[in-house]
Scaffold this motif. Structure first.
Motif, PDB file in Angstrom:
ATOM      1  N   PRO A 246       0.824  -1.228   0.000  1.00  0.00           N
ATOM      2  CA  PRO A 246       0.000   0.000   0.000  1.00  0.00           C
ATOM      3  C   PRO A 246       0.848   1.264   0.000  1.00  0.00           C
ATOM      4  N   VAL A 247       0.507   2.161  -0.906  1.00  0.00           N
ATOM      5  CA  VAL A 247       1.194   3.442  -1.019  1.00  0.00           C
ATOM      6  C   VAL A 247       0.152   4.544  -1.154  1.00  0.00           C
ATOM      7  N   ARG A 248       0.330   5.609  -0.411  1.00  0.00           N
ATOM      8  CA  ARG A 248      -0.516   6.795  -0.569  1.00  0.00           C
ATOM      9  C   ARG A 248       0.202   7.774  -1.487  1.00  0.00           C
ATOM     10  N   THR A 249      -0.497   8.280  -2.467  1.00  0.00           N
ATOM     11  CA  THR A 249       0.065   9.291  -3.348  1.00  0.00           C
ATOM     12  C   THR A 249      -0.429  10.656  -2.901  1.00  0.00           C
ATOM     13  N   ILE A 250       0.493  11.505  -2.497  1.00  0.00           N
ATOM     14  CA  ILE A 250       0.129  12.853  -2.075  1.00  0.00           C
ATOM     15  C   ILE A 250       0.215  13.780  -3.280  1.00  0.00           C
ATOM     16  N   ILE A 251      -0.894  14.449  -3.543  1.00  0.00           N
ATOM     17  CA  ILE A 251      -1.035  15.324  -4.701  1.00  0.00           C
ATOM     18  C   ILE A 251      -1.020  16.779  -4.252  1.00  0.00           C
ATOM     19  N   ALA A 252      -0.305  17.617  -4.993  1.00  0.00           N
ATOM     20  CA  ALA A 252      -0.373  19.062  -4.777  1.00  0.00           C
ATOM     21  C   ALA A 252      -1.316  19.639  -5.815  1.00  0.00           C
ATOM     22  N   GLY A 253      -2.365  20.295  -5.346  1.00  0.00           N
ATOM     23  CA  GLY A 253      -3.359  20.873  -6.242  1.00  0.00           C
ATOM     24  C   GLY A 253      -3.389  22.389  -6.139  1.00  0.00           C
ATOM     25  N   ILE A 254      -3.556  23.034  -7.292  1.00  0.00           N
ATOM     26  CA  ILE A 254      -3.738  24.488  -7.353  1.00  0.00           C
ATOM     27  C   ILE A 254      -4.831  24.784  -8.373  1.00  0.00           C
ATOM     28  N   ARG A 255      -5.353  25.996  -8.381  1.00  0.00           N
ATOM     29  CA  ARG A 255      -6.298  26.376  -9.425  1.00  0.00           C
ATOM     30  C   ARG A 255      -5.564  26.497 -10.758  1.00  0.00           C
ATOM     31  N   ARG A 256      -6.167  26.013 -11.806  1.00  0.00           N
ATOM     32  CA  ARG A 256      -5.537  26.087 -13.122  1.00  0.00           C
ATOM     33  C   ARG A 256      -5.290  27.544 -13.504  1.00  0.00           C
ATOM     34  N   GLY A 257      -4.095  27.792 -13.949  1.00  0.00           N
ATOM     35  CA  GLY A 257      -3.708  29.141 -14.343  1.00  0.00           C
ATOM     36  C   GLY A 257      -2.973  29.922 -13.273  1.00  0.00           C
ATOM     37  N   SER A 258      -2.993  29.427 -12.027  1.00  0.00           N
ATOM     38  CA  SER A 258      -2.396  30.193 -10.924  1.00  0.00           C
ATOM     39  C   SER A 258      -0.945  29.827 -10.654  1.00  0.00           C
ATOM     40  N   GLY A 259      -0.401  28.852 -11.384  1.00  0.00           N
ATOM     41  CA  GLY A 259       0.921  28.335 -11.055  1.00  0.00           C
ATOM     42  C   GLY A 259       2.060  29.333 -11.181  1.00  0.00           C
ATOM     43  N   GLU A 260       1.893  30.348 -12.036  1.00  0.00           N
ATOM     44  CA  GLU A 260       2.951  31.337 -12.207  1.00  0.00           C
ATOM     45  C   GLU A 260       2.812  32.527 -11.270  1.00  0.00           C
ATOM     46  N   HIS A 261       1.769  32.549 -10.451  1.00  0.00           N
ATOM     47  CA  HIS A 261       1.653  33.629  -9.475  1.00  0.00           C
ATOM     48  C   HIS A 261       2.827  33.528  -8.499  1.00  0.00           C
ATOM     49  N   PRO A 262       3.506  34.630  -8.212  1.00  0.00           N
ATOM     50  CA  PRO A 262       4.700  34.547  -7.359  1.00  0.00           C
ATOM     51  C   PRO A 262       4.458  33.857  -6.017  1.00  0.00           C
ATOM     52  N   LEU A 263       3.332  34.131  -5.382  1.00  0.00           N
ATOM     53  CA  LEU A 263       3.063  33.491  -4.096  1.00  0.00           C
ATOM     54  C   LEU A 263       2.898  31.986  -4.258  1.00  0.00           C
ATOM     55  N   VAL A 264       2.121  31.578  -5.247  1.00  0.00           N
ATOM     56  CA  VAL A 264       1.863  30.154  -5.464  1.00  0.00           C
ATOM     57  C   VAL A 264       3.138  29.448  -5.904  1.00  0.00           C
ATOM     58  N   ALA A 265       3.870  30.051  -6.839  1.00  0.00           N
ATOM     59  CA  ALA A 265       5.101  29.431  -7.327  1.00  0.00           C
ATOM     60  C   ALA A 265       6.129  29.275  -6.213  1.00  0.00           C
ATOM     61  N   THR A 266       6.268  30.299  -5.375  1.00  0.00           N
ATOM     62  CA  THR A 266       7.215  30.228  -4.260  1.00  0.00           C
ATOM     63  C   THR A 266       6.781  29.180  -3.251  1.00  0.00           C
ATOM     64  N   GLY A 267       5.473  29.128  -2.963  1.00  0.00           N
ATOM     65  CA  GLY A 267       4.968  28.122  -2.039  1.00  0.00           C
ATOM     66  C   GLY A 267       5.158  26.717  -2.562  1.00  0.00           C
ATOM     67  N   MET A 268       4.884  26.510  -3.845  1.00  0.00           N
ATOM     68  CA  MET A 268       5.059  25.184  -4.432  1.00  0.00           C
ATOM     69  C   MET A 268       6.527  24.775  -4.419  1.00  0.00           C
ATOM     70  N   HIS A 269       7.412  25.712  -4.685  1.00  0.00           N
ATOM     71  CA  HIS A 269       8.843  25.404  -4.662  1.00  0.00           C
ATOM     72  C   HIS A 269       9.272  24.936  -3.275  1.00  0.00           C
ATOM     73  N   ALA A 270       8.786  25.602  -2.241  1.00  0.00           N
ATOM     74  CA  ALA A 270       9.142  25.222  -0.871  1.00  0.00           C
ATOM     75  C   ALA A 270       8.592  23.843  -0.529  1.00  0.00           C
ATOM     76  N   VAL A 271       7.337  23.575  -0.898  1.00  0.00           N
ATOM     77  CA  VAL A 271       6.724  22.275  -0.612  1.00  0.00           C
ATOM     78  C   VAL A 271       7.450  21.162  -1.360  1.00  0.00           C
ATOM     79  N   GLU A 272       7.765  21.402  -2.626  1.00  0.00           N
ATOM     80  CA  GLU A 272       8.449  20.383  -3.425  1.00  0.00           C
ATOM     81  C   GLU A 272       9.849  20.112  -2.892  1.00  0.00           C
TER      82      GLU A 272
END
Length: 305
Positions: free
Chosen positions: A269-295
């Protein structure tokens, strides 16, 4: 002038099914939702809702509008991202949410790094089930969500969101200290088919994962207790009330006499953890910086396991 906020209200209503539920997600009153929908109907010029008793249903025109709403929403998110990227300082509020284990192991460490590296950025963290995380994204009350794929969550191709696989979280069998399975060189999930099982409540993401894993191993678990918090789950195992599947991201409390047993065989058994954002928001500086930190945190965890 067309108001995109009213289109958001329609999208949330379509997702939730009732005006009351939509209002709860949007943190407004039901009357405010109704007012926004009436104004949207006037803007479009055709009925969008049909009343059936005490409930409302979306008309064919509403569904036709929703078919365009996802693209309009993504374009608006991309426009916001483009404008925000022209600023010089990273400031504002980043709202993140996720399931409990992802909050503890991923979101909070990422938030701490963001606090240290970007003093002008405020991060709000919320613990929610996966289905609720996506509702918060849709209602624009969260910017990043760490979830588990489940029957209640949107499929990978849902046009409202961008979903990225973030982390593969192996699950082990948790048994009381001295349990016979701890003496074996190899243990499969099927070896626990006659055990009593501790499970999360039926509405919890982990419940579906347990049922699916056991089904793949050829049995239905005999669930004797439903316990929500991982600390309490571990305590139930420690007191001999059953066994459970425990994700690697979840630490074993030092005071609990339990043993984590890695599973072998064809069903692991493996759980797959997914990171979800609203489509189109990935280049927003706040979202991009947050995703970089999480990744970055996820990559470090993956390297350590």
């Amino acid at each position: 002038m067309f108001d995109l906020r009213r289109l958001l209200v329609l999208r949330v209503l379509a997702e939730r099914g009732t005006v009351t539920a939509a209002a709860a997600d949007l943190h407004v009153t039901p009357s405010a939702v109704s007012q926004q929908l009436r104004a949207l109907t006037e803007e479009i010029g055709v009925p969008l809702l049909a009343r059936t008793g005490r409930t409302v249903e979306l008309t064919p025109a509403a569904y036709a509008l929703l078919a365009h709403a996802d693209d309009l929403g993504a374009r608006w998110e991309a426009a916001r991202a483009d404008i925000a990227a022209r600023g010089n300082a990273l400031t504002g509020i980043l709202r993140v949410c996720g399931v409990s284990s992802a909050v503890a192991a991923l979101l909070l460490p990422a938030a701490a790094r963001l606090r240290e590296n970007h003093p002008g950025l405020t991060v709000h963290v919320g613990e929610l089930e996966s289905e609720e995380c996506f509702r918060q994204l849709l209602a624009a009350r969260a910017d990043i969500a760490l979830t588990l794929p489940a029957a209640q969550t949107p499929p990978a191709g849902d046009p409202r969101y961008e979903q990225r696989v973030l982390f593969e979280d192996v699950q082990d069998l948790l048994v009381p200290r001295g349990h016979p399975l701890t003496e074996r060189a190899e243990v499969t999930l099927a070896d626990a088919r006659t055990e009593a099982w501790i499970a999360k409540p039926a509405h919890n993401d982990s419940y579906d994962l347990l049922i699916a894993a056991c089904a793949a191993a050829g049995f239905t678990p005999h669930i004797t207790h439903h316990v929500k918090e991982w600390f309490a789950v571990s305590a139930a195992v420690a007191f001999g009330f059953g066994v459970c599947l425990l994700p690697r991201l979840v630490p074993i409390p030092a005071e609990h006499p339990v043993v984590r047993v890695p599973l072998q065989g064809s069903v692991r058994p493996v759980r797959t953890i997914i990171a979800g954002i609203r489509r189109g928001s990935g280049e927003h500086p706040l979202v991009a910086t947050g995703m970089h930190a999480v990744e970055a945190v996820a990559a470090e965890l993956a390297a350590a396991t």
